[in-house]
Design a protein around this motif. Structure first.
Motif, mmCIF file in Angstrom:
data_model
loop_
_atom_site.group_PDB
_atom_site.id
_atom_site.type_symbol
_atom_site.label_atom_id
_atom_site.label_comp_id
_atom_site.label_asym_id
_atom_site.label_seq_id
_atom_site.Cartn_x
_atom_site.Cartn_y
_atom_site.Cartn_z
ATOM 1 N N THR A 45 43.298 30.809 41.499
ATOM 2 C CA THR A 45 42.014 31.141 41.636
ATOM 3 C C THR A 45 41.203 31.661 40.727
ATOM 4 O OG1 THR A 45 43.022 32.678 42.217
ATOM 5 C CG2 THR A 45 42.215 32.338 44.537
ATOM 6 N N THR A 46 39.923 32.237 40.379
ATOM 7 C CA THR A 46 39.534 32.068 38.953
ATOM 8 C C THR A 46 40.690 33.207 38.435
ATOM 9 O OG1 THR A 46 37.707 32.043 40.016
ATOM 10 C CG2 THR A 46 37.263 33.104 37.873
ATOM 11 N N ARG A 47 40.450 34.456 38.600
ATOM 12 C CA ARG A 47 41.074 35.492 37.808
ATOM 13 C C ARG A 47 43.105 34.983 37.723
ATOM 14 N NH1 ARG A 47 43.480 41.380 39.793
ATOM 15 N NH2 ARG A 47 43.383 42.343 37.001
ATOM 16 N N ASN A 48 43.378 34.132 38.648
ATOM 17 C CA ASN A 48 44.892 33.411 37.738
ATOM 18 C C ASN A 48 44.803 32.285 36.909
ATOM 19 O OD1 ASN A 48 46.049 35.923 39.887
ATOM 20 N ND2 ASN A 48 45.587 34.186 41.019
ATOM 21 N N ILE A 49 43.455 31.708 36.864
ATOM 22 C CA ILE A 49 43.731 30.680 36.222
ATOM 23 C C ILE A 49 42.980 31.454 35.038
ATOM 24 C CG2 ILE A 49 42.040 29.130 35.188
ATOM 25 C CD1 ILE A 49 43.773 28.048 37.227
ATOM 26 N N GLN A 50 42.961 32.839 34.563
ATOM 27 C CA GLN A 50 42.202 32.701 33.700
ATOM 28 C C GLN A 50 43.571 33.708 33.217
ATOM 29 O OE1 GLN A 50 39.178 36.328 35.367
ATOM 30 N NE2 GLN A 50 37.486 34.297 34.461
ATOM 31 N N ARG A 51 44.594 34.078 34.002
ATOM 32 C CA ARG A 51 45.807 34.777 33.163
ATOM 33 C C ARG A 51 46.850 34.217 32.673
ATOM 34 N NH1 ARG A 51 46.427 40.118 38.021
ATOM 35 N NH2 ARG A 51 45.963 38.315 39.054
ATOM 36 N N THR A 54 48.013 30.194 27.659
ATOM 37 C CA THR A 54 47.547 28.563 26.357
ATOM 38 C C THR A 54 47.754 27.517 26.781
ATOM 39 O OG1 THR A 54 46.268 30.570 25.078
ATOM 40 C CG2 THR A 54 45.843 28.444 24.441
ATOM 41 N N LYS A 67 39.272 26.205 39.436
ATOM 42 C CA LYS A 67 39.238 27.324 39.650
ATOM 43 C C LYS A 67 38.937 27.200 40.847
ATOM 44 C CE LYS A 67 38.063 29.327 34.639
ATOM 45 N NZ LYS A 67 37.217 29.648 33.834
ATOM 46 N N THR A 69 37.544 29.622 44.205
ATOM 47 C CA THR A 69 36.919 31.302 44.727
ATOM 48 C C THR A 69 37.679 32.235 46.114
ATOM 49 O OG1 THR A 69 34.666 30.558 43.805
ATOM 50 C CG2 THR A 69 34.742 33.104 45.342
ATOM 51 N N ASN A 79 39.030 42.487 43.490
ATOM 52 C CA ASN A 79 39.705 41.720 41.987
ATOM 53 C C ASN A 79 41.133 41.642 42.282
ATOM 54 O OD1 ASN A 79 38.278 42.253 40.006
ATOM 55 N ND2 ASN A 79 38.491 43.691 39.827
ATOM 56 N N GLN A 81 43.809 38.717 43.741
ATOM 57 C CA GLN A 81 43.579 37.751 43.874
ATOM 58 C C GLN A 81 45.848 37.374 43.928
ATOM 59 O OE1 GLN A 81 41.023 35.318 41.541
ATOM 60 N NE2 GLN A 81 39.506 37.207 41.901
#
Length: 478
Positions: A45-51, A54, A67, A69, A79, A81
């Motif tokens: 999901t989007t938020r997990n990818i962002q976390r 690097t 990502k 939804t 929020n 996820q």
């Protein structure tokens, strides 16, 4: 990069369950696949990818972060996820939301047509979809081999709940399909929780064992975070029970190194540098485990009573907002232990802390990732299992004599006391018994920390992917 059919670039899609204890091993395995020149689509999901951490620059071109939804379920925060965003009692609602990803995943597979889809236990609906599209299917279990073996006698038994275990009491002994002596079983306070959370139908409409059964039944193979050098007998047992090729991928030890300029690590290292060698108790129960207010109090007072220096990574899970799951420490605790204890409430570089010479033991919840990190560095364990597979892991490690479990009272739901915490910590770190635990942990570090062994397993895993895909290219069934 080779371009012949013999070594063609593969496209591997990776789809972990929404828990960072699952996401990170999938992510590390993805990096190993990309290291061999293959393309990876890492899906979450989007938020997990962002976390996610690097990506190394040389691997970033080969790993596509996809990502999705996550559909909203009204019982959850918008929020929420991952499991770290919800309390334990609400994880089944997260599974409901996860099941809503089915259309997006189907569209991705139809559009991208990867050579493989490697998934977790949760998407019981995915193997049939991938199979209909001619995509090779692998279940990657981040759980240990004994846990998979314990779950069920066969996929059909897991799907139909017909393995003869019908009450929580049935889980207090090893299953009758274990053909060898074993100590793998739950304790009374664990069994009731496990039976309710994993073996019965929840808000998502199915049980966790149903999910695992369907995934096992629909997969071409089982990849597992395990190795033959540690507890080997469970691997052939799984293969026999589930009639699947079992491919261990090794223990996937972490490779991250803290930046010496990182302010968090600089502060922590300075404190550790001031402690006596081999006496610090590192305490971490994971980012997703929530203990009760009374358990937190007993743990804190036990660390104080032990008289030993300690570093406590006490992160408050996002879901721990209720009074009963607050992270409020006992009155005066921080002041009384200021000279020998540090409580850190945000992210810490766990591997670097464990590498520090002042650390002499690890008080852990027995998540498999934490065990791997501790044993690769030869640290004895003080075990306080809380959820899921952690109790089974603790039984095996106690049997290996690399540490002890904090004693609990089964009469009142598995409670523990400050005295039992203090005795356990001292037994492992400073008492005579601790020398044996330390020696055994150091011996296992020859397996858990063996980079050549890890490379061997990864190479075999990649070879398996290439060979089975190649078989399909030449007209065989995957």
């Amino acid at each position: 990069m080779a371009t012949s059919n013999e070594h063609k670039q593969l496209h591997i899609a990776m789809f972990p369950w929404l828990a960072f204890g699952h996401i990170i091993p999938f992510f590390e395995l993805s990096k190993s696949i990309a290291q061999k020149g293959h393309k990876v689509s890492f899906i979450s999901t989007t938020r997990n990818i962002q976390r996610l951490p690097t990506l190394p620059p040389h691997l970033a071109p080969l790993i596509n972060l996809v990502k999705l939804t996550l559909p909203h379920v009204h019982e959850l925060s918008p929020n929420a996820q991952s499991t770290m965003d919800v309390c334990t009692d609400d994880v089944h609602y997260l599974k409901t939301a996860f099941d809503g990803l089915q259309p997006e995943i189907t569209h991705f597979l139809e559009k991208e047509s990867p050579d493989w889809i490697v998934y977790d236990f949760a998407p019981y609906w995915l193997p049939s979809i991938a199979g209909s599209l001619g995509i090779s299917r692998g279940f990657f279990s981040i759980l240990s081999a004994w846990c998979i073996a314990f779950l069920g006698r066969s996929p059909d038994d897991m799907i139909n709940s017909t393995d003869d275990r019908t009450t929580a009491e049935d889980f207090l002994k090893p299953p009758n399909w274990f053909p060898f002596p074993s100590i793998v079983c739950f304790k009374k306070h664990e069994a009731s929780l496990i039976f309710a959370n994993n073996f019965t139908v929840n808000a998502s409409g199915v049980s966790d064992t149903y999910r695992v059964g369907m995934v096992l039944k629909g997969s071409d193979c089982l990849f597992i975070r395990h190795c033959y050098e540690f507890e080997p007998q469970y691997l052939p047992l799984i293969e026999k029970l589930h009639h699947l090729p079992v491919v261990p991928v090794g223990l996937i030890p972490p490779k991250n190194v803290a930046d010496d300029k990182d302010e968090t690590w600089v502060t922590i290292k300075k404190w550790l540098d001031g402690q006596e060698k081999g006496l610090v108790v590192y305490v971490a129960l994971g980012s997703e485990v929530v203990v009760s207010k009374s358990e937190l109090c007993e743990l804190a007072l036990g660390l104080e009573l032990s008289g030993l220096p300690f570093f406590w990574a006490l992160r408050k899970p996002a879901a721990a907002s209720t009074e009963s799951h607050s992270v409020e420490l006992p009155d005066g605790f921080l002041e009384r232990t200021r000279e020998r204890g540090m409580v850190w409430t945000t992210w810490v570089p766990q591997l670097e802390i464990l590498r520090h010479e002042s650390v002499g033991g690890f008080l852990t919840h027995c998540g498999w990732s934490s065990i791997v990190e501790a044993l690769m560095l030869g640290h004895p364990l003080v075990m306080l299992p809380i959820l899921g597979d952690q109790g089974l892991n603790a039984r095996v490690l106690v049997d290996k004599q690399v540490g002890i479990e904090v004693p609990r009272s089964e009469e009142d739901g598995g409670s523990f006391t400050k005295e039992s915490v203090a005795r356990s910590v001292r037994s492992v770190v400073v008492d005579d018994d601790g020398k044996m635990y330390k020696a055994n942990a150091m011996e296992l570090s020859q397996i858990f920390g063996d980079t050549k062994l890890e490379k061997k397993y990864i190479n075999h895993f990649i070879d398996y992917l290439e060979h089975k895909t190649k078989s399909c290219v030449h007209g065989c069934v995957a």
